[in-house]
Scaffold this motif. Structure first.
Motif, PDB file in Angstrom:
ATOM      1  N   GLU A  91       1.003  -1.255   0.556  1.00 24.46           N
ATOM      2  CA  GLU A  91       0.307   0.287   0.427  1.00 24.46           C
ATOM      3  C   GLU A  91       0.615   1.070   0.273  1.00 24.46           C
ATOM      4  OE1 GLU A  91      -3.887   1.884   0.334  1.00 24.46           O
ATOM      5  OE2 GLU A  91      -3.321  -0.784   0.207  1.00 24.46           O
ATOM      6  N   ILE A  92       0.560   2.240  -1.275  1.00 26.39           N
ATOM      7  CA  ILE A  92       1.249   4.094  -0.919  1.00 26.39           C
ATOM      8  C   ILE A  92       0.465   4.794  -0.507  1.00 26.39           C
ATOM      9  CG2 ILE A  92       2.624   5.574  -1.762  1.00 26.39           C
ATOM     10  CD1 ILE A  92       3.531   2.923  -3.835  1.00 26.39           C
ATOM     11  N   ILE A  93       0.649   5.364   0.464  1.00 22.33           N
ATOM     12  CA  ILE A  93      -0.992   6.158   1.045  1.00 22.33           C
ATOM     13  C   ILE A  93       0.482   7.881   1.329  1.00 22.33           C
ATOM     14  CG2 ILE A  93      -1.992   7.483   2.899  1.00 22.33           C
ATOM     15  CD1 ILE A  93      -2.975   3.994   3.356  1.00 22.33           C
ATOM     16  N   ILE A  94      -0.487   8.718   0.488  1.00 25.62           N
ATOM     17  CA  ILE A  94      -0.017  10.076   0.819  1.00 25.62           C
ATOM     18  C   ILE A  94      -0.342  10.903   2.469  1.00 25.62           C
ATOM     19  CG2 ILE A  94      -0.010  12.500  -0.027  1.00 25.62           C
ATOM     20  CD1 ILE A  94      -0.306  11.207  -3.036  1.00 25.62           C
ATOM     21  N   GLY A  95       0.866  11.468   2.904  1.00 26.25           N
ATOM     22  CA  GLY A  95       0.049  11.926   3.956  1.00 26.25           C
ATOM     23  C   GLY A  95       1.296  11.867   5.655  1.00 26.25           C
ATOM     24  N   ASP A  96       0.771  12.045   6.634  1.00 29.51           N
ATOM     25  CA  ASP A  96       2.299  11.834   7.533  1.00 29.51           C
ATOM     26  C   ASP A  96       2.338  11.090   7.913  1.00 29.51           C
ATOM     27  OD1 ASP A  96       3.233  13.523  10.442  1.00 29.51           O
ATOM     28  OD2 ASP A  96       2.470  12.175  11.018  1.00 29.51           O
ATOM     29  N   PRO A  97       3.572  10.355   8.130  1.00 28.09           N
ATOM     30  CA  PRO A  97       3.747   9.497   7.859  1.00 28.09           C
ATOM     31  C   PRO A  97       3.751   8.234   9.362  1.00 28.09           C
ATOM     32  CG  PRO A  97       6.010   9.677   7.065  1.00 28.09           C
ATOM     33  CD  PRO A  97       5.147  10.933   7.545  1.00 28.09           C
ATOM     34  N   ALA A  98       3.692   9.237  10.678  1.00 25.07           N
ATOM     35  CA  ALA A  98       3.251   8.759  11.882  1.00 25.07           C
ATOM     36  C   ALA A  98       1.559   8.319  11.865  1.00 25.07           C
ATOM     37  CB  ALA A  98       4.027   9.475  12.968  1.00 25.07           C
ATOM     38  N   ASP A  99       0.888   9.353  11.417  1.00 31.76           N
ATOM     39  CA  ASP A  99      -0.439   9.236  11.447  1.00 31.76           C
ATOM     40  C   ASP A  99      -1.183   8.410  10.477  1.00 31.76           C
ATOM     41  OD1 ASP A  99      -0.374  11.540  13.428  1.00 31.76           O
ATOM     42  OD2 ASP A  99      -0.680  12.422  12.406  1.00 31.76           O
ATOM     43  N   THR A 100      -0.407   8.485   9.484  1.00 32.09           N
ATOM     44  CA  THR A 100      -0.923   7.188   8.486  1.00 32.09           C
ATOM     45  C   THR A 100      -0.669   5.604   8.947  1.00 32.09           C
ATOM     46  OG1 THR A 100      -0.068   8.691   6.528  1.00 32.09           O
ATOM     47  CG2 THR A 100      -0.193   6.349   5.992  1.00 32.09           C
ATOM     48  N   ILE A 101       0.760   5.617   9.542  1.00 32.16           N
ATOM     49  CA  ILE A 101       0.900   4.390  10.148  1.00 32.16           C
ATOM     50  C   ILE A 101      -0.287   3.459  11.775  1.00 32.16           C
ATOM     51  CG2 ILE A 101       2.098   3.030  11.530  1.00 32.16           C
ATOM     52  CD1 ILE A 101       4.739   4.718   9.393  1.00 32.16           C
ATOM     53  N   VAL A 102      -0.161   4.542  11.896  1.00 30.93           N
ATOM     54  CA  VAL A 102      -1.731   4.763  13.221  1.00 30.93           C
ATOM     55  C   VAL A 102      -2.533   4.229  12.922  1.00 30.93           C
ATOM     56  CG1 VAL A 102      -2.439   6.008  14.887  1.00 30.93           C
ATOM     57  CG2 VAL A 102      -0.038   6.261  15.009  1.00 30.93           C
ATOM     58  N   ASN A 103      -3.277   5.165  11.728  1.00 34.06           N
ATOM     59  CA  ASN A 103      -4.685   5.156  10.818  1.00 34.06           C
ATOM     60  C   ASN A 103      -4.420   3.412  10.783  1.00 34.06           C
ATOM     61  OD1 ASN A 103      -5.462   7.300  12.122  1.00 34.06           O
ATOM     62  ND2 ASN A 103      -5.092   8.714  10.701  1.00 34.06           N
ATOM     63  N   PHE A 104      -3.410   3.524   9.817  1.00 35.40           N
ATOM     64  CA  PHE A 104      -3.263   1.592   8.608  1.00 35.40           C
ATOM     65  C   PHE A 104      -3.533   0.622  10.388  1.00 35.40           C
ATOM     66  CE2 PHE A 104      -2.193  -1.669   7.030  1.00 35.40           C
ATOM     67  CZ  PHE A 104      -2.610  -0.922   5.179  1.00 35.40           C
ATOM     68  N   THR A 105      -2.606   0.839  10.739  1.00 39.26           N
ATOM     69  CA  THR A 105      -2.962  -0.271  12.071  1.00 39.26           C
ATOM     70  C   THR A 105      -3.955  -0.370  12.450  1.00 39.26           C
ATOM     71  OG1 THR A 105      -0.888   0.073  12.448  1.00 39.26           O
ATOM     72  CG2 THR A 105      -1.926  -1.026  14.505  1.00 39.26           C
ATOM     73  N   LYS A 106      -4.938   0.311  12.641  1.00 34.09           N
ATOM     74  CA  LYS A 106      -6.381   0.609  13.055  1.00 34.09           C
ATOM     75  C   LYS A 106      -7.273  -0.117  11.943  1.00 34.09           C
ATOM     76  CE  LYS A 106      -5.238   4.501  17.184  1.00 34.09           C
ATOM     77  NZ  LYS A 106      -5.935   5.213  17.028  1.00 34.09           N
ATOM     78  N   GLN A 107      -7.268   0.921  11.312  1.00 31.15           N
ATOM     79  CA  GLN A 107      -8.221  -0.065   9.846  1.00 31.15           C
ATOM     80  C   GLN A 107      -8.260  -0.952   9.814  1.00 31.15           C
ATOM     81  OE1 GLN A 107      -7.660   3.857   7.101  1.00 31.15           O
ATOM     82  NE2 GLN A 107      -8.719   4.822   8.474  1.00 31.15           N
ATOM     83  N   ASN A 108      -6.898  -1.818   9.709  1.00 30.05           N
ATOM     84  CA  ASN A 108      -6.911  -3.122   9.282  1.00 30.05           C
ATOM     85  C   ASN A 108      -6.409  -4.163  10.521  1.00 30.05           C
ATOM     86  OD1 ASN A 108      -6.798  -2.533   5.912  1.00 30.05           O
ATOM     87  ND2 ASN A 108      -5.368  -1.164   6.829  1.00 30.05           N
ATOM     88  N   ASN A 109      -6.914  -3.778  11.208  1.00 36.20           N
ATOM     89  CA  ASN A 109      -6.633  -5.306  12.963  1.00 36.20           C
ATOM     90  C   ASN A 109      -4.950  -5.394  12.822  1.00 36.20           C
ATOM     91  OD1 ASN A 109      -9.236  -4.242  13.292  1.00 36.20           O
ATOM     92  ND2 ASN A 109     -10.372  -5.935  11.655  1.00 36.20           N
ATOM     93  N   ILE A 110      -4.464  -4.967  12.812  1.00 36.27           N
ATOM     94  CA  ILE A 110      -3.373  -4.788  13.111  1.00 36.27           C
ATOM     95  C   ILE A 110      -3.100  -4.964  14.020  1.00 36.27           C
ATOM     96  CG2 ILE A 110      -0.104  -4.148  12.577  1.00 36.27           C
ATOM     97  CD1 ILE A 110      -2.153  -4.767   9.437  1.00 36.27           C
ATOM     98  N   ASP A 111      -1.976  -7.008  13.477  1.00 34.62           N
ATOM     99  CA  ASP A 111      -1.671  -7.548  15.477  1.00 34.62           C
ATOM    100  C   ASP A 111      -0.284  -6.539  15.896  1.00 34.62           C
ATOM    101  OD1 ASP A 111      -3.177 -10.532  14.028  1.00 34.62           O
ATOM    102  OD2 ASP A 111      -3.954  -8.937  15.165  1.00 34.62           O
ATOM    103  N   LEU A 112       0.485  -6.822  14.924  1.00 35.67           N
ATOM    104  CA  LEU A 112       2.094  -7.057  15.410  1.00 35.67           C
ATOM    105  C   LEU A 112       2.765  -5.147  14.006  1.00 35.67           C
ATOM    106  CD1 LEU A 112       4.943  -7.460  16.531  1.00 35.67           C
ATOM    107  CD2 LEU A 112       5.177  -8.954  14.688  1.00 35.67           C
ATOM    108  N   ILE A 113       3.068  -4.597  15.009  1.00 42.21           N
ATOM    109  CA  ILE A 113       3.697  -3.677  13.291  1.00 42.21           C
ATOM    110  C   ILE A 113       5.333  -4.089  13.682  1.00 42.21           C
ATOM    111  CG2 ILE A 113       4.555  -1.456  12.600  1.00 42.21           C
ATOM    112  CD1 ILE A 113       2.249  -0.523  14.735  1.00 42.21           C
TER     113      ILE A 113
END
Length: 155
Positions: free
Chosen positions: A97-119
């Protein structure tokens, strides 16, 4: 502990490559899905170059910024395609996935939206050293503070 959905923020730095390798290793043990996320930082422009307007409830930004973002996304898409092909032999699910945005905020939001277990991420990315001392990068630090899933920092 079993991790089913692993996120790797990827910026082509040496540490993000090491993080990806560790994530692949863990995914093979657990039959996990791996999500490789590249965030294209927003480009700040001087006011006389920026043109932001709303048209039909869509935000339109200057053609220069669009062109730069598209070039960066296209270049990274090719890199991620190669990365995905490199690990295809391991028979694990890899999504890029490639997303335009603030790196930290985008990673946090992606984690929540995709039910990530581990980063699994590098301690310092492309921005390198902060001052004279090597320390946890600002993106990794912000992600660590804001996510509720497990986080593995690779050095």
């Amino acid at each position: 502990m079993l991790y089913k959905r692993i996120l790797v923020p990827f910026d082509t730095s040496e540490l993000s490559i090491k993080a990806l390798e560790k994530a692949i290793e863990l995914a093979m043990l657990n039959q996990s899905e791996v999500f490789i996320l590249h965030v294209v930082s927003e480009i700040p422009l001087p006011i006389h170059y920026s043109k932001i307007e709303s048209k039909n409830n869509e935000v339109i930004i200057t053609p220069l910024v669009n062109k730069l973002h598209n070039e960066m996304k296209n270049e990274m898409a090719e890199i991620l395609k190669d990365v995905k092909n490199k690990y295809a032999k391991h028979n694990i699910s890899i999504t890029t996935e490639i997303i335009i945005g603030d790196p930290a905020d985008t990673i946090v939001n992606f984690t929540k939206q995709n039910n990530i277990d581990l980063i699994v991420m590098g301690s310092i990315g492309r921005k390198g050293l902060s001052g004279l001392f090597k320390k946890l990068g600002s993106v990794a630090r912000k992600v660590a503070e804001e996510v509720s899933c497990a986080l593995l920092i690779v050095r």
